[in-house]
Design a protein around this motif. Sequence first.
Motif, PDB file in Angstrom:
ATOM      1  N   GLY A 131       4.651  -1.612   5.871  1.00  0.00           N
ATOM      2  CA  GLY A 131       4.261  -1.876   4.401  1.00  0.00           C
ATOM      3  C   GLY A 131       5.188  -2.631   3.789  1.00  0.00           C
ATOM      4  O   GLY A 131       5.759  -3.976   4.298  1.00  0.00           O
ATOM      5  N   SER A 132       5.810  -2.180   2.386  1.00  0.00           N
ATOM      6  CA  SER A 132       6.609  -3.045   1.781  1.00  0.00           C
ATOM      7  C   SER A 132       8.055  -3.219   2.470  1.00  0.00           C
ATOM      8  O   SER A 132       8.967  -3.920   1.561  1.00  0.00           O
ATOM      9  CB  SER A 132       6.707  -2.781   0.339  1.00  0.00           C
ATOM     10  OG  SER A 132       7.211  -1.353   0.259  1.00  0.00           O
ATOM     11  N   ASP A 173       0.286  -4.674  15.903  1.00  0.00           N
ATOM     12  CA  ASP A 173      -0.408  -3.189  15.809  1.00  0.00           C
ATOM     13  C   ASP A 173       0.428  -2.469  16.404  1.00  0.00           C
ATOM     14  O   ASP A 173       0.841  -2.624  17.739  1.00  0.00           O
ATOM     15  CB  ASP A 173      -1.902  -3.456  16.593  1.00  0.00           C
ATOM     16  CG  ASP A 173      -2.688  -2.210  16.163  1.00  0.00           C
ATOM     17  OD1 ASP A 173      -2.237  -1.072  16.235  1.00  0.00           O
ATOM     18  OD2 ASP A 173      -4.018  -2.430  16.199  1.00  0.00           O
ATOM     19  N   VAL A 174       0.802  -1.201  15.901  1.00  0.00           N
ATOM     20  CA  VAL A 174       1.578  -0.223  16.380  1.00  0.00           C
ATOM     21  C   VAL A 174       0.978   0.388  17.805  1.00  0.00           C
ATOM     22  O   VAL A 174       2.065   0.604  18.695  1.00  0.00           O
ATOM     23  CB  VAL A 174       1.755   1.066  15.482  1.00  0.00           C
ATOM     24  CG1 VAL A 174       0.428   1.702  15.167  1.00  0.00           C
ATOM     25  CG2 VAL A 174       2.825   1.962  16.168  1.00  0.00           C
ATOM     26  N   SER A 198       0.903  -7.171   4.103  1.00  0.00           N
ATOM     27  CA  SER A 198       2.090  -6.186   4.279  1.00  0.00           C
ATOM     28  C   SER A 198       3.393  -6.808   4.698  1.00  0.00           C
ATOM     29  O   SER A 198       4.460  -6.508   4.127  1.00  0.00           O
ATOM     30  CB  SER A 198       1.810  -5.124   4.745  1.00  0.00           C
ATOM     31  OG  SER A 198       0.885  -4.310   4.234  1.00  0.00           O
ATOM     32  N   THR A 223      10.404  -0.425   2.804  1.00  0.00           N
ATOM     33  CA  THR A 223      11.426   0.394   2.203  1.00  0.00           C
ATOM     34  C   THR A 223      12.314   0.956   3.352  1.00  0.00           C
ATOM     35  O   THR A 223      13.469   0.746   3.075  1.00  0.00           O
ATOM     36  CB  THR A 223      10.530   1.623   1.614  1.00  0.00           C
ATOM     37  OG1 THR A 223       9.410   0.912   0.906  1.00  0.00           O
ATOM     38  CG2 THR A 223      11.636   2.069   0.544  1.00  0.00           C
ATOM     39  N   PRO A 262       7.340   0.555  12.630  1.00  0.00           N
ATOM     40  CA  PRO A 262       6.054  -0.327  13.178  1.00  0.00           C
ATOM     41  C   PRO A 262       4.734  -0.356  12.260  1.00  0.00           C
ATOM     42  O   PRO A 262       3.797  -0.948  12.417  1.00  0.00           O
ATOM     43  CB  PRO A 262       5.790   0.366  14.459  1.00  0.00           C
ATOM     44  CG  PRO A 262       6.084   1.826  14.132  1.00  0.00           C
ATOM     45  CD  PRO A 262       7.145   1.768  13.209  1.00  0.00           C
ATOM     46  N   MET A 263       5.039   0.504  10.997  1.00  0.00           N
ATOM     47  CA  MET A 263       4.021   0.540  10.046  1.00  0.00           C
ATOM     48  C   MET A 263       4.782   0.233   8.663  1.00  0.00           C
ATOM     49  O   MET A 263       4.705   1.203   7.651  1.00  0.00           O
ATOM     50  CB  MET A 263       3.260   1.997   9.863  1.00  0.00           C
ATOM     51  CG  MET A 263       2.764   2.092  11.342  1.00  0.00           C
ATOM     52  SD  MET A 263       2.071   3.571  11.553  1.00  0.00           S
ATOM     53  CE  MET A 263       0.206   3.142  10.725  1.00  0.00           C
ATOM     54  N   ASP A 299       3.719  -4.746  11.089  1.00  0.00           N
ATOM     55  CA  ASP A 299       2.645  -4.034  10.056  1.00  0.00           C
ATOM     56  C   ASP A 299       1.456  -4.751  10.783  1.00  0.00           C
ATOM     57  O   ASP A 299       1.401  -5.909  11.065  1.00  0.00           O
ATOM     58  CB  ASP A 299       2.944  -4.122   8.915  1.00  0.00           C
ATOM     59  CG  ASP A 299       1.904  -3.128   7.897  1.00  0.00           C
ATOM     60  OD1 ASP A 299       2.431  -2.107   7.522  1.00  0.00           O
ATOM     61  OD2 ASP A 299       0.459  -3.288   8.019  1.00  0.00           O
ATOM     62  N   VAL A 300       0.253  -4.230  10.887  1.00  0.00           N
ATOM     63  CA  VAL A 300      -0.928  -4.681  11.294  1.00  0.00           C
ATOM     64  C   VAL A 300      -1.388  -5.797  10.243  1.00  0.00           C
ATOM     65  O   VAL A 300      -2.030  -6.802  10.589  1.00  0.00           O
ATOM     66  CB  VAL A 300      -1.981  -3.771  11.575  1.00  0.00           C
ATOM     67  CG1 VAL A 300      -2.685  -3.058  10.393  1.00  0.00           C
ATOM     68  CG2 VAL A 300      -3.183  -4.306  12.570  1.00  0.00           C
ATOM     69  N   ASN A 317       5.610   6.030   8.080  1.00  0.00           N
ATOM     70  CA  ASN A 317       4.711   6.731   7.285  1.00  0.00           C
ATOM     71  C   ASN A 317       3.452   6.109   7.389  1.00  0.00           C
ATOM     72  O   ASN A 317       3.158   5.622   6.524  1.00  0.00           O
ATOM     73  CB  ASN A 317       5.615   7.157   6.188  1.00  0.00           C
ATOM     74  CG  ASN A 317       4.874   6.764   4.828  1.00  0.00           C
ATOM     75  OD1 ASN A 317       5.152   5.644   4.431  1.00  0.00           O
ATOM     76  ND2 ASN A 317       4.088   7.122   4.285  1.00  0.00           N
ATOM     77  N   PRO A 321       3.766   2.505  -1.360  1.00  0.00           N
ATOM     78  CA  PRO A 321       5.403   2.596  -0.864  1.00  0.00           C
ATOM     79  C   PRO A 321       5.988   3.728  -1.157  1.00  0.00           C
ATOM     80  O   PRO A 321       5.543   4.460  -2.041  1.00  0.00           O
ATOM     81  CB  PRO A 321       5.896   1.203  -1.690  1.00  0.00           C
ATOM     82  CG  PRO A 321       5.008   1.318  -2.931  1.00  0.00           C
ATOM     83  CD  PRO A 321       3.595   1.704  -2.502  1.00  0.00           C
ATOM     84  N   LEU A 322       6.713   3.958  -0.175  1.00  0.00           N
ATOM     85  CA  LEU A 322       7.739   5.090  -0.251  1.00  0.00           C
ATOM     86  C   LEU A 322       8.707   5.188  -1.546  1.00  0.00           C
ATOM     87  O   LEU A 322       9.179   3.931  -1.692  1.00  0.00           O
ATOM     88  CB  LEU A 322       8.519   5.602   0.946  1.00  0.00           C
ATOM     89  CG  LEU A 322       7.710   6.119   2.099  1.00  0.00           C
ATOM     90  CD1 LEU A 322       8.607   6.558   3.141  1.00  0.00           C
ATOM     91  CD2 LEU A 322       7.373   7.542   1.339  1.00  0.00           C
ATOM     92  N   GLU A 375       0.691  -1.066  -0.146  1.00  0.00           N
ATOM     93  CA  GLU A 375       0.023   0.093  -0.149  1.00  0.00           C
ATOM     94  C   GLU A 375       0.703   1.247  -0.046  1.00  0.00           C
ATOM     95  O   GLU A 375       1.454   1.359   0.919  1.00  0.00           O
ATOM     96  CB  GLU A 375      -0.834  -0.166   1.331  1.00  0.00           C
ATOM     97  CG  GLU A 375      -1.825   1.092   1.307  1.00  0.00           C
ATOM     98  CD  GLU A 375      -2.310   1.008   2.989  1.00  0.00           C
ATOM     99  OE1 GLU A 375      -2.472   2.226   3.417  1.00  0.00           O
ATOM    100  OE2 GLU A 375      -2.458   0.121   3.424  1.00  0.00           O
TER     101      GLU A 375
HETATM  102  C1  LIG Z   1       1.569   4.308   3.853  1.00  0.00           C
HETATM  103  S1  LIG Z   1       1.697   2.585   4.277  1.00  0.00           S
HETATM  104  C2  LIG Z   1       3.695   2.502   4.594  1.00  0.00           C
HETATM  105  C3  LIG Z   1       4.327   2.469   3.278  1.00  0.00           C
HETATM  106  C4  LIG Z   1       5.889   2.100   3.666  1.00  0.00           C
HETATM  107  N1  LIG Z   1       6.494   3.066   4.364  1.00  0.00           N
HETATM  108  C5  LIG Z   1       6.502   1.395   2.336  1.00  0.00           C
HETATM  109  O1  LIG Z   1       7.395   2.162   1.866  1.00  0.00           O
HETATM  110  O2  LIG Z   1       6.011   0.500   1.809  1.00  0.00           O
HETATM  111  C6  LIG Z   1       1.093   2.516   5.919  1.00  0.00           C
HETATM  112  C7  LIG Z   1       1.114   1.051   6.466  1.00  0.00           C
HETATM  113  O3  LIG Z   1       0.568   1.101   7.686  1.00  0.00           O
HETATM  114  C8  LIG Z   1      -0.090  -0.198   8.019  1.00  0.00           C
HETATM  115  N2  LIG Z   1      -0.960   0.168   9.412  1.00  0.00           N
HETATM  116  C9  LIG Z   1      -2.021   0.766   9.445  1.00  0.00           C
HETATM  117  N3  LIG Z   1      -2.486   0.961  10.484  1.00  0.00           N
HETATM  118  C10 LIG Z   1      -1.636   0.036  11.501  1.00  0.00           C
HETATM  119  C11 LIG Z   1      -1.761  -0.250  12.650  1.00  0.00           C
HETATM  120  N4  LIG Z   1      -2.571   0.252  13.446  1.00  0.00           N
HETATM  121  N5  LIG Z   1      -0.585  -0.655  13.184  1.00  0.00           N
HETATM  122  C12 LIG Z   1       0.616  -1.257  12.125  1.00  0.00           C
HETATM  123  N6  LIG Z   1       0.671  -0.961  11.026  1.00  0.00           N
HETATM  124  C13 LIG Z   1      -0.709  -0.235  10.492  1.00  0.00           C
HETATM  125  C14 LIG Z   1      -0.776  -0.366   6.887  1.00  0.00           C
HETATM  126  O4  LIG Z   1      -1.068  -1.778   6.669  1.00  0.00           O
HETATM  127  C15 LIG Z   1       0.300  -0.102   5.727  1.00  0.00           C
HETATM  128  O5  LIG Z   1       1.197  -0.946   5.304  1.00  0.00           O
END
Ligand SMILES: C[S@@+](CC[C@H](N)C(=O)[O-])C[C@H]1O[C@@H](n2cnc3c(N)ncnc32)[C@H](O)[C@@H]1O
Length: 389
Positions: A199-200, A284-285, A261, A202, A196-197, A256-257, A300, A172-173, A170
């Motif tokens: 995603g892919s 979950d963060v 991801s 990065t 802690p979030m 990541d939750v 991010n 990705p940066l 979702e």
């Molecule tokens: C914008 S994306 C991050 C993209 C990442 N920086 C990358 O380069 O791929 C935000 C991410 O936050 C995760 N997310 C949303 N709510 C969350 C939570 N409560 N705890 C952990 N991760 C969470 C989503 O599943 C998503 O993968």
Amino acid sequence: MEQFFASCPRGLESVLAEELASLGARQISPAEGGVGFAGELETAYRANLWSRVASRILWKVTSGRYRGEDDLYRAIRAIEWRDYFHVSRTIRVNVSAVQSPLKSLEFVALRTKDAVCDRFRDTDGRRPSVDTARPDVRLHVFLTAADYTVYLDTSGEALFKRGYRRDGGEAPLRENLAAGILLLSGWKPDQALLDPMCGSGTFLIEAAHIALGIAPGIRREFGFQKLESFDAKLWRQVRERSGSPAVASPLIFGSDVNRSSVESARRNVREAEVEHEITLAQGDVLSIAPPAPAGVLVANPAYGVRLDDQERIARFYPTLGDALKQHFAGWRACIFTADLRLPKLIGLKPAKRTPLYNGALECRLYVFELVRGTMRREKDRGSKAEGRE
Ligand SMILES: C[S@@+](CC[C@H](N)C(=O)[O-])C[C@H]1O[C@@H](n2cnc3c(N)ncnc32)[C@H](O)[C@@H]1O
């Protein structure tokens, strides 16, 4: 000595200038969206291979003043293009402008292409073909109100395409933006790092490459390899001068939750060959425990475009702030977002806020120092306040 311009995401110019200085660049002059520098071709090889922040390294061919397309046509036709690349190479022209009086940049691109092709017809009796999708050679024309500069792109594909990302996830940066944020965050490779979030993955992969001294461009090819000036021996020497790891075993953690991801991060981490340096988990963060007593947290979170997303996110930030205060005392949290409501909603005072652009989108990097004593005092104040109620 040759003249170059390294482009980068806006807001990262000073980080890029430092990086270029460490790579031996001279006459470094930061500008908006990039940094001008001078050096030999070897400097450009090194910058392409090693810059974590640059998007492209452009090599200046010519510059001057112009009033209309005809001035540009004449100046570009006057260049001996066969000295730069073979007529059998495919080409593409990009034009960008700041305050140019010319109406159509597309027309400028067309006239530039004509000028190059007409020159080749004169010298070689034939002309290069255009390939907009996968050209061998890219030309960039940059226009200001009265001046033009013509560059050859020594990078080819943009440098943030490192060649390790198989799986996007979702939003990705871009890799160079992630690397720039890490460099701005003040994280040192001997400190723990957590996204802690993730995603892919990065941030995690870029951090592992920084810690291990792995060149970001080691897996890919570059535009300069298709130019007449390409010196294969010199390039081999530049590649052989490998970096040295800053630490033997970095402490890099991602979670990541979302299970898919985490799986996509795992695939990318494996592809980037840093699976032994990065610990991944689903979580979950709001409830995970910190993986070390202190370190740097970088994240991010998604920012909403639609109103209902924005409302959901506005409810999430205060809970994120609480989780950081409760679990991450002793850490520095660096949060990158386009949502300028964040500091208010998260309930923490940023120690630093840096404007950065993600493409055209204005964002901020907020740095929060989650100082142990302060957190305890805030907690005490919180419980006293609760006691009074
Ligand atoms: C914008 S994306 C991050 C993209 C990442 N920086 C990358 O380069 O791929 C935000 C991410 O936050 C995760 N997310 C949303 N709510 C969350 C939570 N409560 N705890 C952990 N991760 C969470 C989503 O599943 C998503 O993968």
